[in-house]
Structure formats: C-alpha cells, structure tokens
Design an enzyme around this catalytic site. Structure first.
Site, PDB file in Angstrom:
ATOM      1  N   THR A  17       0.795  -1.228   0.000  1.00  0.00           N
ATOM      2  CA  THR A  17       0.000   0.000   0.000  1.00  0.00           C
ATOM      3  C   THR A  17       0.830   1.281   0.000  1.00  0.00           C
ATOM      4  O   THR A  17       0.278   2.380   0.047  1.00  0.00           O
ATOM      5  CB  THR A  17      -0.916   0.021   1.241  1.00  0.00           C
ATOM      6  OG1 THR A  17      -0.107  -0.206   2.412  1.00  0.00           O
ATOM      7  CG2 THR A  17      -1.969  -1.067   1.168  1.00  0.00           C
ATOM      8  N   GLU A  18       2.147   1.155  -0.068  1.00  0.00           N
ATOM      9  CA  GLU A  18       3.017   2.313   0.131  1.00  0.00           C
ATOM     10  C   GLU A  18       2.699   3.473  -0.813  1.00  0.00           C
ATOM     11  O   GLU A  18       2.648   4.636  -0.385  1.00  0.00           O
ATOM     12  CB  GLU A  18       4.492   1.898  -0.025  1.00  0.00           C
ATOM     13  CG  GLU A  18       5.048   1.095   1.134  1.00  0.00           C
ATOM     14  CD  GLU A  18       4.809  -0.406   0.982  1.00  0.00           C
ATOM     15  OE1 GLU A  18       5.432  -1.178   1.738  1.00  0.00           O
ATOM     16  OE2 GLU A  18       3.983  -0.807   0.121  1.00  0.00           O
ATOM     17  N   VAL A  19       2.539   3.192  -2.118  1.00  0.00           N
ATOM     18  CA  VAL A  19       2.348   4.302  -3.057  1.00  0.00           C
ATOM     19  C   VAL A  19       1.081   5.092  -2.750  1.00  0.00           C
ATOM     20  O   VAL A  19       0.974   6.263  -3.106  1.00  0.00           O
ATOM     21  CB  VAL A  19       2.313   3.813  -4.520  1.00  0.00           C
ATOM     22  CG1 VAL A  19       3.663   3.255  -4.925  1.00  0.00           C
ATOM     23  CG2 VAL A  19       1.193   2.795  -4.754  1.00  0.00           C
TER      24      VAL A  19
ATOM     25  N   ILE B 101       0.132   6.078   0.095  1.00  0.00           N
ATOM     26  CA  ILE B 101       0.371   7.087   1.130  1.00  0.00           C
ATOM     27  C   ILE B 101       1.631   7.899   0.824  1.00  0.00           C
ATOM     28  O   ILE B 101       2.203   8.527   1.698  1.00  0.00           O
ATOM     29  CB  ILE B 101       0.456   6.469   2.550  1.00  0.00           C
ATOM     30  CG1 ILE B 101       1.595   5.453   2.652  1.00  0.00           C
ATOM     31  CG2 ILE B 101      -0.867   5.835   2.938  1.00  0.00           C
ATOM     32  CD1 ILE B 101       1.898   5.024   4.090  1.00  0.00           C
TER      33      ILE B 101
END
Length: 269
Positions: free
Chosen positions: A133-135, A137
């Site tokens: 999910t990094e991209v 946030i």
C-alpha cells in the site's frame, strides 16, 4: 500479571521458538518497541542451542499492518522515522542460521510483507489478504524490496507495487510471496507439519543449507538494506509522504486523489 509493554511473546517447545506479535490495538504495526523486542527474541532463539526452528506468529485478526503511522507522524520533528529500523529486522530474519517460518492467519500490509518474505517458509490462510500500500500514502516499498523481490514473479511485483491492490492467500502462493496457502482451519496443522520436518534436520546442516539458498547476494543484503532504508526515510519525510500519512490517519483522500475528478478516496490498510 502480564506486562502490557510486552509486544512480542516468546514460547519454546519441542525445539521450536514461537515469536508472537502481540500488539493487536494497532494491528501489530511495526513500532520501534515491537521491532526492538522482535530483534531480541530472534537473538535469544539463535543463541539457544535447543532451538531448531523459529515461527513468527500473531495475535488478533491481523498479522502485521506495516509501519506504525502514528509513531511515524510523531517522529517527523526528529527528522527520522521508525521504518528506518525495519532493515535491521529483515536482515536478522534473513540471516538467521535457523529456519524461520511465518504463520499468517490474517491480513498483512506493506512492511508486514517484508517480514513474510524474509522468512524461509510462510504459510497463510486462504482468506488472508495482502497489499503493497506504500504508493497510496506517498512512499515506496523500498526496504522490503530486499526480501520481497527475490520471492515475487517480476510481472506480479510490478502490478502489485504500482497499483497497491489487495490480493488473497492463493494469489500470494502463486506469485511466491508465501510457500503455501491453506484453509484457515488447516493453518495450524500445516505449520505443525513444517515444524516437525524442520526439527529433524541437523542444526549445522540447516544453517549450511540456508547459506546455499542465500547465494548469490547474501553478502550484499545488509548493504542493500542500508541504502534502501535511507531511500525509504527520504520518502517518508517528503511532502507526499507527510500528506499521505496524515490523510490516512484522518481517513480522508490524499491531496493527489482529491485533485482528481471523481476520486474515490479509497485507502487500503
């Protein structure tokens, strides 16, 4: 009475040490405290000559939600973030001379997938869900790439890194993130079978076999993790990273989503 400050429970039986992530209030997020205790537990298990294998387990419905974003937001003033410590944890699991098995009974996100990939074996429930999910946030899966990318099929890695989309346990097994995906009611039996097999191996031979599996590239892993940790920190401290984390905590669309006509504002956890 058990101390509430214990975030990683340790139990040893029949040659297997189980390290249980026990911070369900924040979905076993990778806080500094949890990572410190996990490193200590790993070190103790390695030093114990009676231990042949290590299991990473969890309490609560979530295996690990990734970085502790509350702690991250609070740490911005210091110019560093807790995620910088994750490289030490991944290296300790990856370099551990004893086999490490991850038991994944529920969702894992972001940094939690790095733990799973660092383990030698990983068994999950079919119903478990995963996402990079990094991209979403405003950051990138930098540190965990050192352990994740050697496991994943390249096309799957590109799809899942760039979209942040959620996938289930069966897909995780298909693309190499986990060793096996089984029905939830069979998860403990599957872990037990693997542990029964692992403890039959000679300690020296198990360590030697792990060295073979890490060639080539083992010598460079810690250096790669140091470089990736610095890269990750830069993204967490960037304007996008700060905005993404605040948006996630405030349960609102990030600025780059809100700017789109009809932006959904969906945030994967």
């Amino acid at each position: 009475m058990t101390s509430p400050d214990v975030l990683v429970r340790v139990a040893t039986a029949r040659g297997v040490t189980t390290l249980t992530l026990d911070s369900p209030h924040n979905r076993n997020a990778l806080s500094t405290g949890l990572m410190t205790q996990l490193l200590a537990g790993l070190g103790d298990a390695v030093a114990d000559e009676t231990v042949r294998a290590i299991v990473l387990d969890h309490t609560g419905p979530v295996f690990c939600s990734g970085a502790d974003l509350k702690e991250t937001a609070a740490a911005y003033a210091s110019g560093t973030v807790p995620a910088a410590m994750l490289g030490d944890v991944l290296a300790a699991i990856w370099d551990c001379p004893k086999p490490v098995l991850a038991r994944v009974g529920g969702p894992a996100r972001a940094g939690g997938l790095g733990l799973i990939a660092a383990a030698d074996l990983a068994v999950c429930a079919d119903e478990a869900t995963f996402a990079f999910t990094e991209v979403r946030i405003g950051v990138i899966p930098a540190v965990i790439s050192a352990t994740v990318l050697p496991r994943l099929q390249p096309r799957a890695a590109a799809e899942l890194y760039l979209t942040g989309d959620t996938f289930d346990g069966r897909r995780a097994a298909e693309i190499g993130l986990v060793t096996a995906s089984v029905p939830a009611d069979g998860l403990d039996d599957a872990v037990r079978r693997y542990c029964d097999s692992l403890v039959r191996g000679a300690p020296g031979a198990l360590a030697g076999a792990k060295e073979l599996l890490r060639r080539p590239g083992t010598a460079e892993l810690r250096g790669d993790l140091a470089r990736l940790s610095a890269l990750s920190t830069g993204y967490f401290l960037s304007d996008e990273g700060r905005e993404g984390i605040m948006a996630f905590r405030e349960k609102r669309p990030a600025a780059w989503v809100a700017a789109l006509d009809g932006g959904s504002g969906d945030h994967a956890g």
